[in-house]
Design a protein around this motif. Structure first.
Motif, PDB file in Angstrom:
ATOM      1  N   ASN A  90      60.058  36.280  -2.229  1.00 60.68           N
ATOM      2  CA  ASN A  90      60.511  35.559  -1.049  1.00 60.68           C
ATOM      3  C   ASN A  90      59.512  35.633   0.097  1.00 60.68           C
ATOM      4  OD1 ASN A  90      62.894  34.892  -2.349  1.00 60.68           O
ATOM      5  ND2 ASN A  90      64.010  36.656  -1.545  1.00 60.68           N
ATOM      6  N   ASN A  93      63.008  41.494   4.243  1.00 56.59           N
ATOM      7  CA  ASN A  93      62.540  41.149   2.904  1.00 56.59           C
ATOM      8  C   ASN A  93      62.829  39.696   2.547  1.00 56.59           C
ATOM      9  OD1 ASN A  93      61.414  43.661   2.005  1.00 56.59           O
ATOM     10  ND2 ASN A  93      63.498  44.478   1.957  1.00 56.59           N
ATOM     11  N   THR A 137      65.561  37.915   2.472  1.00 60.74           N
ATOM     12  CA  THR A 137      66.631  37.752   1.492  1.00 60.74           C
ATOM     13  C   THR A 137      67.819  36.964   2.044  1.00 60.74           C
ATOM     14  OG1 THR A 137      67.518  39.898   2.174  1.00 60.74           O
ATOM     15  CG2 THR A 137      66.045  39.875   0.277  1.00 60.74           C
ATOM     16  N   GLN A 138      67.775  36.610   3.338  1.00 62.07           N
ATOM     17  CA  GLN A 138      68.891  35.903   3.952  1.00 62.07           C
ATOM     18  C   GLN A 138      68.524  34.432   4.193  1.00 62.07           C
ATOM     19  OE1 GLN A 138      71.075  38.371   6.981  1.00 62.07           O
ATOM     20  NE2 GLN A 138      69.193  39.617   6.857  1.00 62.07           N
ATOM     21  N   SER A 143      57.909  41.016  -2.581  1.00 59.51           N
ATOM     22  CA  SER A 143      59.003  40.118  -2.963  1.00 59.51           C
ATOM     23  C   SER A 143      58.499  38.688  -3.130  1.00 59.51           C
ATOM     24  CB  SER A 143      60.091  40.159  -1.884  1.00 59.51           C
ATOM     25  OG  SER A 143      61.035  39.141  -2.096  1.00 59.51           O
ATOM     26  N   CYS A 166      58.225  34.624   5.765  1.00 56.62           N
ATOM     27  CA  CYS A 166      59.160  34.250   4.701  1.00 56.62           C
ATOM     28  C   CYS A 166      58.859  32.841   4.195  1.00 56.62           C
ATOM     29  CB  CYS A 166      60.597  34.285   5.219  1.00 56.62           C
ATOM     30  SG  CYS A 166      61.171  35.911   5.739  1.00 56.62           S
TER      31      CYS A 166
END
Length: 380
Positions: free
Chosen positions: A276, A300, A302-303, A274, A292
Motif C-alpha cells: 500500500n 501503513n 491501510t485505511q 507494504s 500512500c
C-alpha cells in the motif's frame, strides 16, 4: 667435658647453596620483569623526527623543539621543556609537524611540574593542515579542580594526521577560579605514537595493513582497518554487507544498513514494505509508508479515504486533497440543492444529477450512503 657440636656444612657447599639460591632469586626477578614489561611496543614515537613551533617563546632556552627531544624530565631547570611566554597572552599554542601523514594511535604529554593552573583547560587536536577548520579534537580538559589534572596523561587518538596541536586559552570571567590569569603552555615532552601510513605494529611498524582496508590505512597497534570498501564491514573489513543495503553500504562495526534498497526496511533491510506504500517505499526504522497509493491513508496506508475524495487524501488527517464538495473526513456528501417550492420529482432529479456527478449514477450513491449521511444546503 662434653662439648656441643654444631653441624656446619663445608664452605664450598654453603657457597654452592647460596649460589643456587641467588640464581633462583635472580631468575624469578627476571621472569617477573618479562611478565610485567611488554616485549615490544606496538608502535614508535613519530614526533622525534618532526619539527615543532609555538605561538610565543619564554626566552631562547625553552623553544618548541625542546618538547620533542626525547627528554622527559619535568623540571624547568632541566633545559628540556618548551615554554610559551608568560607576559599576558590569552591564547597559547604548540604544534608539531610529523613531516607526513601518520597513523596515530595515542599521544603522551609530559607537563612541567606544578603547572596545573597554567595548562588547565587545554585541548589536544590532530589535523592535516595548519588551518583550524578541520581539526579533530582528541581530548579537551574539563577538570573542575587542579588536583584532577594529570601531569603525564596519555590520550587515545586513533586518526591519520600530520599535525598535532596543543592549545589553551583564557577568558574573562575565567572558566575555573583556579586557572592562571594568562594562557601558558609548559611542555617537557610530547610523544606521538604511531606508524607511517599503510603499516602497523612491533615497534618498527614493519607489518603492512591489509588490502581490504580502504586507503591502505589501519590501526597502528593491531592492524584493524579504519575504513572499508563499499559492501564490506568488520574489524578487518572481511564481511559482506547485506545485498538489501542501498549501494551495498553498511556500518563498519555492526554491518547495519545505512539505507535500504527500495521496498525493504529493518536493521539489515530484511523486511518488505507494504504494497500500500506508494512505489513500495517506507521508512527504514519503522516500515511506515512515506506516501500512500491513491485512495488510502494511515501509517501503513491501510485505511480508505472518504468517498468525498476524488482521488486521494492526506495520509495523516484523511482530509481530501481534491474534494468534490469541501474537505470531508467522513463518507458523507453535501448536495447544494436549491430548496423552496420544489416537488418531490424536482428534488429527485436534483439528487440524481448531483449523485451522478460524484458517483456516476444514483443507484451507486444510494447503495453507498444512507439518508442519515445526506446534508442539504438550502438557498433562496
Amino acid at each position: 667435658m662434653n662439648t656441643s657440636r654444631v653441624c656446619t656444612p663445608p664452605l664450598h657447599r654453603v657457597v654452592a647453596v647460596m649460589s643456587s639460591w641467588l640464581s633462583i632469586r635472580i631468575s624469578k626477578v627476571f621472569l617477573l620483569l618479562l611478565l610485567s614489561v611488554p616485549l615490544y611496543k606496538p608502535e614508535r614515537n613519530v614526533a622525534l623526527t618532526g619539527t615543532a613551533i609555538q605561538s610565543t617563546d619564554q626566552g631562547h632556552l625553552w623553544t618548541a623543539n625542546k618538547a620533542i627531544d626525547n627528554c622527559i624530565n619535568q623540571s624547568v631547570t632541566s633545559n628540556c621543556c618548551a615554554l610559551t611566554s608568560d607576559e599576558g597572552y590569552t591564547q597559547a599554542e604548540w604544534r608539531v609537524d610529523l613531516g607526513q601523514m601518520r597513523t596515530i594511535q595515542y599521544i603522551t604529554i609530559y607537563f612541567r611540574h606544578n603547572s596545573a593552573s597554567r595548562f588547565g583547560g587545554y585541548t589536544l587536536f590532530v589535523s592535516n593542515s595548519t588551518a583550524h577548520l578541520h581539526d579533530i579534537v582528541c581530548y579537551k580538559d574539563n577538570s573542575s579542580k587542579a588536583a584532577d589534572l594529570q601531569l603525564n596523561p596519555t590520550h587515545q587518538c586513533p586518526y591519520v594526521a600530520r599535525y598535532v596541536t596543543i592549545y589553551n586559552y583564557r577568558e574573562n570571567p575565567a572558566r575555573q577560579t583556579w586557572y592562571d590569569k594568562y594562557a601558558i603552555l609548559e611542555l617537557c615532552e610530547v610523544q606521538v605514537f604511531g606508524c607511517p601510513m599503510g603499516s602497523f605494529g612491533n615497534g618498527n611498524c614493519n607489518s603492512n595493513c591489509l588490502e581490504s582496508c580502504l586507503g591502505g590505512n589501519c590501526n597502528a597497534n593491531n592492524g584493524s582497518c579504519f575504513y572499508c570498501f563499499p559492501g564490506m564491514f568488520g574489524e578487518f573489513c572481511e564481511q559482506h554487507c547485506s545485498t538489501d543495503c542501498s549501494m551495498s553500504t553498511c556500518e563498519k562495526e555492526t554491518g547495519l544498513c545505512q539505507e535500504c534498497v527500495n521496498g525493504t526496511y529493518g536493521i539489515v533491510c530484511e523486511l518488505d514494505c507494504s504494497v500500500n506504500c506508494e512505489d513500495k517505499t517506507c521508512m527504514k526504522e519503522t516500515g511506515y509508508c512515506l506516501e500512500c497509493v491513491a485512495g488510502l491513508y494511515g501509517s501503513n496506508c491501510t485505511q480508505t479515504c472518504p468517498m468525498n475524495c476524488q482521488n486521494e487524501c492526506d495520509r495523516y488527517t484523511a482530509v481530501c486533497k481534491d474534494a468534490l464538495y469541501g474537505n470531508m473526513t467522513t463518507n458523507s456528501m453535501t448536495l447544494p440543492i436549491t430548496m423552496g417550492r420544489m416537488s418531490a420529482m424536482e428534488l429527485f432529479d436534483s439528487l440524481k444529477t448531483e449523485s451522478t456527478t460524484i458517483y456516476g449514477n444514483l443507484e451507486t450513491f444510494l447503495m453507498m450512503t444512507t439518508k442519515e449521511q445526506w446534508t442539504f444546503e438550502t438557498g433562496s
